[in-house]
Enzyme design. Structure first.
Site, PDB file in Angstrom:
ATOM      1  N   SER A 169       0.842  -1.309   0.080  1.00 22.93           N
ATOM      2  CA  SER A 169       0.034   0.138  -0.088  1.00 22.93           C
ATOM      3  C   SER A 169       0.956   1.318  -0.068  1.00 22.93           C
ATOM      4  O   SER A 169       2.025   1.243   0.199  1.00 22.93           O
ATOM      5  CB  SER A 169      -0.880  -0.081   1.161  1.00 22.93           C
ATOM      6  OG  SER A 169      -0.127   0.233   2.247  1.00 22.93           O
ATOM      7  N   LYS A 170       0.221   2.403  -0.211  1.00 23.12           N
ATOM      8  CA  LYS A 170       1.176   3.501  -0.161  1.00 23.12           C
ATOM      9  C   LYS A 170       1.639   3.866   1.064  1.00 23.12           C
ATOM     10  O   LYS A 170       2.669   4.455   1.180  1.00 23.12           O
ATOM     11  CB  LYS A 170      -0.052   4.834  -0.567  1.00 23.12           C
ATOM     12  CG  LYS A 170       0.556   6.186  -0.343  1.00 23.12           C
ATOM     13  CD  LYS A 170       0.088   7.067  -1.477  1.00 23.12           C
ATOM     14  CE  LYS A 170       0.299   8.718  -0.801  1.00 23.12           C
ATOM     15  NZ  LYS A 170       1.447   8.700  -0.196  1.00 23.12           N
ATOM     16  N   ARG A 171       0.829   3.554   2.098  1.00 23.69           N
ATOM     17  CA  ARG A 171       1.358   3.653   3.465  1.00 23.69           C
ATOM     18  C   ARG A 171       2.921   2.743   3.653  1.00 23.69           C
ATOM     19  O   ARG A 171       3.520   3.441   4.330  1.00 23.69           O
ATOM     20  CB  ARG A 171       0.349   3.079   4.550  1.00 23.69           C
ATOM     21  CG  ARG A 171      -0.094   4.212   5.289  1.00 23.69           C
ATOM     22  CD  ARG A 171      -1.422   3.874   6.248  1.00 23.69           C
ATOM     23  NE  ARG A 171      -2.371   3.384   5.497  1.00 23.69           N
ATOM     24  CZ  ARG A 171      -3.024   2.427   5.643  1.00 23.69           C
ATOM     25  NH1 ARG A 171      -2.664   1.559   6.806  1.00 23.69           N
ATOM     26  NH2 ARG A 171      -4.051   1.805   4.861  1.00 23.69           N
ATOM     27  N   ASP A 230       5.247   5.274   2.427  1.00 24.07           N
ATOM     28  CA  ASP A 230       5.686   6.282   3.309  1.00 24.07           C
ATOM     29  C   ASP A 230       6.381   5.944   4.642  1.00 24.07           C
ATOM     30  O   ASP A 230       7.425   6.667   4.879  1.00 24.07           O
ATOM     31  CB  ASP A 230       4.294   7.145   3.652  1.00 24.07           C
ATOM     32  CG  ASP A 230       3.368   7.675   2.598  1.00 24.07           C
ATOM     33  OD1 ASP A 230       4.058   7.818   1.666  1.00 24.07           O
ATOM     34  OD2 ASP A 230       2.006   7.837   2.821  1.00 24.07           O
TER      35      ASP A 230
END
Ligand code: GLU
Length: 505
Positions: free
Chosen positions: A262-264, A267
């Site tokens: 996921s994008k998380r 990050d």
């Protein structure tokens, strides 16, 4: 019968930036098309107006341009099967929805969102299907007159596909083999909404794959649950003979542990999950991209190609041409592929080494300018050539390694470990002698310096190189001393030597 020409498609919905998993899907389609001398279609699936994000389509096009993935026809290119934006194909879909309705393979349903919600509360695991459709407000339970009256009165409705229960549906998947699902678990999917006069994803996707003569549907695993419904739709239309073959690609998994990437994760661990930087038009948030983070497109391609497939050998560095030659859908893995972003950085390092200095130079020139240094592209290129083998993963890492090419050390000091170790008793005298030798050279090339200095060193038994490095760099880093001095030129070399002698004594 001759096989039809291979035609594949990439069909994103413009709901935001393209996820890196989508890039891999497009890449595999591209490799497959090229390998078979086929065609690659770019279609935009924008029938869900609620999720439309401005700029997303342009972003997707720019991403593929950067990556070197080319389409043969589609949005922005044209072709014989257009338009390729689904929002421009309303009339086509309406015709096919009407066909299913008139053949009794679909029906009209008037249940409002509130009514459906109430039902869901009432009946645990409520599903709109063969068991429940008789109890709902639709054209199967209402009289034809009532249905006409409601439609004429402007009541909004949807068209639902009538799924017959109790049948095993087989999806023949190139990667997964025979996938069997019983139709009883499927609901009567909405195919069309009167509110916006647009079909849903399922109907538009099938109609377009058929009309656009798609032979292979290669897409992410997340679409596998839709495939049985798609098989039923092909059958309902009588298109079974020309149904594309399916290949559902493995998921991309978190670098550390289980679950979908996921994008998380990006990050949290510091890597991009989008090909290009994305500026969210609503929130103004900026998400990092591979391009802006300093990746070479060839490295990204190579890295992604090996997430879910490998050539069956140890070979890891594969160009686009290699990949087109070797790629094999049948050898894609079923199991998810761990998104090893550290490996992605390794690929970038390898591609920096392989790439022409002239191609790399502009990126480093930008960094030099940010640091207030303006010089010629020839000089930038020369430095990149001398320094890129220093195990850098990104061009920006060059700056702290080679600032001294462009500016003299600010001060000389024995606080520096390398200086303390190498600036000994005789250093000032040696450097004075060396400066004298260099001053006498008219040709300041590497070869010319080497001839004179090496001989002097041999005759005197001196090893001047580390003290000389102190003079030119101020510390223990940098390339071969002759290369560095040749780059700096005679004047700058001698200046730095005199300043060091004075400062360090
Ligand atoms: N529009 C779908 C997407 O956004 C396409 C899925 C498919 O390839 O069928 O990925």
């Amino acid at each position: 019968m001759t096989e039809p020409k291979v035609r594949v498609r990439f069909a994103p919905s413009p709901t935001g930036p393209l996820h890196i998993g989508g890039v891999r899907t497009a890449l595999y389609n591209y490799l497959f098309a090229r390998q078979h001398g086929g065609e690659f279609v770019f279609r935009i699936e924008d029938t869900d107006s609620n999720r439309f994000v401005p700029g997303a389509e342009e972003y997707i096009i720019e991403s593929f341009k950067w990556l070197g993935i080319r389409f043969d026809e589609g949005v922005g290119i044209g072709g014989d099967y257009g338009p390729y934006r689904q929002s421009e194909r309303r009339a086509i879909y309406k015709e096919y929805v009407d066909r299913l309705l008139s053949e009794g393979k679909a029906y009209i349903a008037f249940d409002t969102p509130e009514e459906l919600e109430a039902r869901r509360k009432e009946v645990p695991n409520f599903q709109y299907d063969a068991h429940t459709r008789d109890t709902m407000r639709n054209s199967l339970t209402l009289s034809p007159d009532e249905v006409s009256r409601l439609i004429d009165g402007g009541t909004q409705y949807v068209v639902r596909f009538k799924v017959e229960p109790g049948e095993d549906i087989h999806v023949d998947d190139i990667i997964r083999g025979d996938v069997k699902i019983n139709s009883s678990i499927l609901d009567d999917k909405v195919l069309y909404k009167s509110a916006d006069g647009l079909p849903t994803y399922h109907l538009a996707n099938i109609v377009d794959d058929h009309l656009m003569r798609i032979t292979h549907v290669i897409r992410g695993e997340e679409w596998l649950p839709s495939a049985p419904l798609h098989v039923l739709l092909y059958r309902a239309f009588g298109w079974t003979d020309s149904m594309p073959r399916f290949a559902h690609l493995p998921l991309l998994l978190k670098p550390d542990g289980k679950g979908k990437l996921s994008k998380r994760d990006g990050d949290r661990l510091g890597f991009p999950v989008f090909p290009l930087e994305w500026h969210d038009p609503k929130t103004g948030d900026v998400s990092s991209g591979y391009r802006e983070s300093g990746y070479l497109p060839e490295a990204v391609i190579n890295f992604l190609a090996l997430l879910g497939w490998n050539p069956g050998t140890d070979q890891e560095i594969l160009s686009m041409d290699d990949l087109i030659r070797l790629f094999d859908l049948a050898h894609c893995s079923k199991a998810g592929a761990k998104f090893d972003y550290v490996k992605g950085m390794w690929f970038n390092r390898e591609y920096i080494l392989k790439t022409d200095n002239a191609v790399l130079a502009p990126a480093f020139d930008r960094i030099l300018r940010q640091n207030g240094i303006e010089t010629t592209m020839d000089r930038v290129e020369a430095v990149v050539g001398m320094m890129k083998m220093k195990k850098i993963s990104f061009i920006r890492e060059l700056w702290p390694l080679c600032d001294f090419f462009f500016r003299a050390p600010e001060h000389y000091s024995t606080d520096d470990k390398f200086t303390r170790k190498n600036w000994n008793e005789g250093a000032a005298a040696d450097m004075t002698a060396l400066a004298g030798l260099l001053e006498g050279l008219t040709d300041f090339s590497v070869e010319s310096q080497r001839a004179v200095v090496d001989r002097w060193a041999e005759e005197t038994g001196k090893k001047p190189w580390n003290a000389w490095r102190v003079c030119l760099v101020g510390t223990g880093k940098g390339p071969d001393m002759y290369e560095l001095a040749a780059f700096l030129g005679k004047d700058e070399t001698l200046n730095r030597m005199r300043r060091a002698i004075q400062a360090l004594g």
